[in-house]
Motif scaffolding. Structure first.
Motif, PDB file in Angstrom:
ATOM      1  N   ASP A  96       2.094  -5.734   3.688  1.00 42.18           N
ATOM      2  CA  ASP A  96       3.391  -5.545   3.053  1.00 42.18           C
ATOM      3  C   ASP A  96       3.449  -4.116   2.550  1.00 42.18           C
ATOM      4  OD1 ASP A  96       4.215  -8.179   3.444  1.00 42.18           O
ATOM      5  OD2 ASP A  96       3.120  -8.850   1.683  1.00 42.18           O
ATOM      6  N   TYR A  97       4.514  -3.587   2.260  1.00 40.88           N
ATOM      7  CA  TYR A  97       4.758  -2.302   1.600  1.00 40.88           C
ATOM      8  C   TYR A  97       3.566  -1.360   1.519  1.00 40.88           C
ATOM      9  CZ  TYR A  97       8.423  -5.442   0.202  1.00 40.88           C
ATOM     10  OH  TYR A  97       9.414  -6.369   0.221  1.00 40.88           O
ATOM     11  N   ILE A  98       3.177  -0.776   2.648  1.00 40.84           N
ATOM     12  CA  ILE A  98       2.097   0.205   2.623  1.00 40.84           C
ATOM     13  C   ILE A  98       2.678   1.594   2.886  1.00 40.84           C
ATOM     14  CG2 ILE A  98       0.329  -1.448   3.302  1.00 40.84           C
ATOM     15  CD1 ILE A  98       0.359  -0.234   6.091  1.00 40.84           C
ATOM     16  N   THR A  99       2.030   2.576   2.333  1.00 44.48           N
ATOM     17  CA  THR A  99       2.467   3.962   2.521  1.00 44.48           C
ATOM     18  C   THR A  99       1.947   4.463   3.877  1.00 44.48           C
ATOM     19  OG1 THR A  99       0.497   4.947   1.537  1.00 44.48           O
ATOM     20  CG2 THR A  99       2.317   4.372   0.029  1.00 44.48           C
ATOM     21  N   GLU A 100       2.440   5.598   4.293  1.00 43.22           N
ATOM     22  CA  GLU A 100       1.967   6.194   5.545  1.00 43.22           C
ATOM     23  C   GLU A 100       0.481   6.510   5.457  1.00 43.22           C
ATOM     24  OE1 GLU A 100       2.890   9.954   8.507  1.00 43.22           O
ATOM     25  OE2 GLU A 100       4.387   9.363   7.031  1.00 43.22           O
ATOM     26  N   ASN A 101       0.027   7.015   4.307  1.00 41.93           N
ATOM     27  CA  ASN A 101      -1.397   7.316   4.140  1.00 41.93           C
ATOM     28  C   ASN A 101      -2.245   6.048   4.230  1.00 41.93           C
ATOM     29  OD1 ASN A 101      -0.975  10.050   3.873  1.00 41.93           O
ATOM     30  ND2 ASN A 101      -0.923   9.995   1.640  1.00 41.93           N
ATOM     31  N   GLN A 102      -1.766   4.953   3.656  1.00 48.36           N
ATOM     32  CA  GLN A 102      -2.488   3.688   3.742  1.00 48.36           C
ATOM     33  C   GLN A 102      -2.537   3.193   5.188  1.00 48.36           C
ATOM     34  OE1 GLN A 102      -0.023   1.683   0.840  1.00 48.36           O
ATOM     35  NE2 GLN A 102      -1.748   1.507  -0.581  1.00 48.36           N
ATOM     36  N   MET A 103      -1.445   3.379   5.919  1.00 51.33           N
ATOM     37  CA  MET A 103      -1.390   2.976   7.318  1.00 51.33           C
ATOM     38  C   MET A 103      -2.408   3.768   8.143  1.00 51.33           C
ATOM     39  SD  MET A 103       1.696   3.409  10.069  1.00 51.33           S
ATOM     40  CE  MET A 103       1.663   5.178   9.849  1.00 51.33           C
TER      41      MET A 103
END
Length: 64
Positions: free
Chosen positions: A42-49
């Motif tokens: 759910d709701y992940i940032t580009e850096n987390q992706m």
């Protein structure tokens, strides 16, 4: 749009959306990439992706 020369796909997303996309990709007769992972996210940032994919592919390279 997914390029036709893609060999591997990792799908991540919320709830049932990722499973629906998986079914659509499997239904396409002229396009058969290897589905290497389906993950909840759910709701992940580009850096987390980027970190998720880096960790996934680096760990799969070590397993080979």
């Amino acid at each position: 749009m997914i390029p036709n020369d893609t060999n591997e796909i990792v799908i991540y997303g919320p709830a049932e959306a990722k499973l629906g996309l998986k079914k659509v990709i499997e239904y396409i007769k002229h396009y058969k990439p290897q589905l290497v992972g389906v993950f909840p996210a759910d709701y992940i940032t580009e850096n987390q992706m980027v970190a998720l994919m880096r960790e996934f592919f680096l760990s799969s390279e070590k397993a080979e």
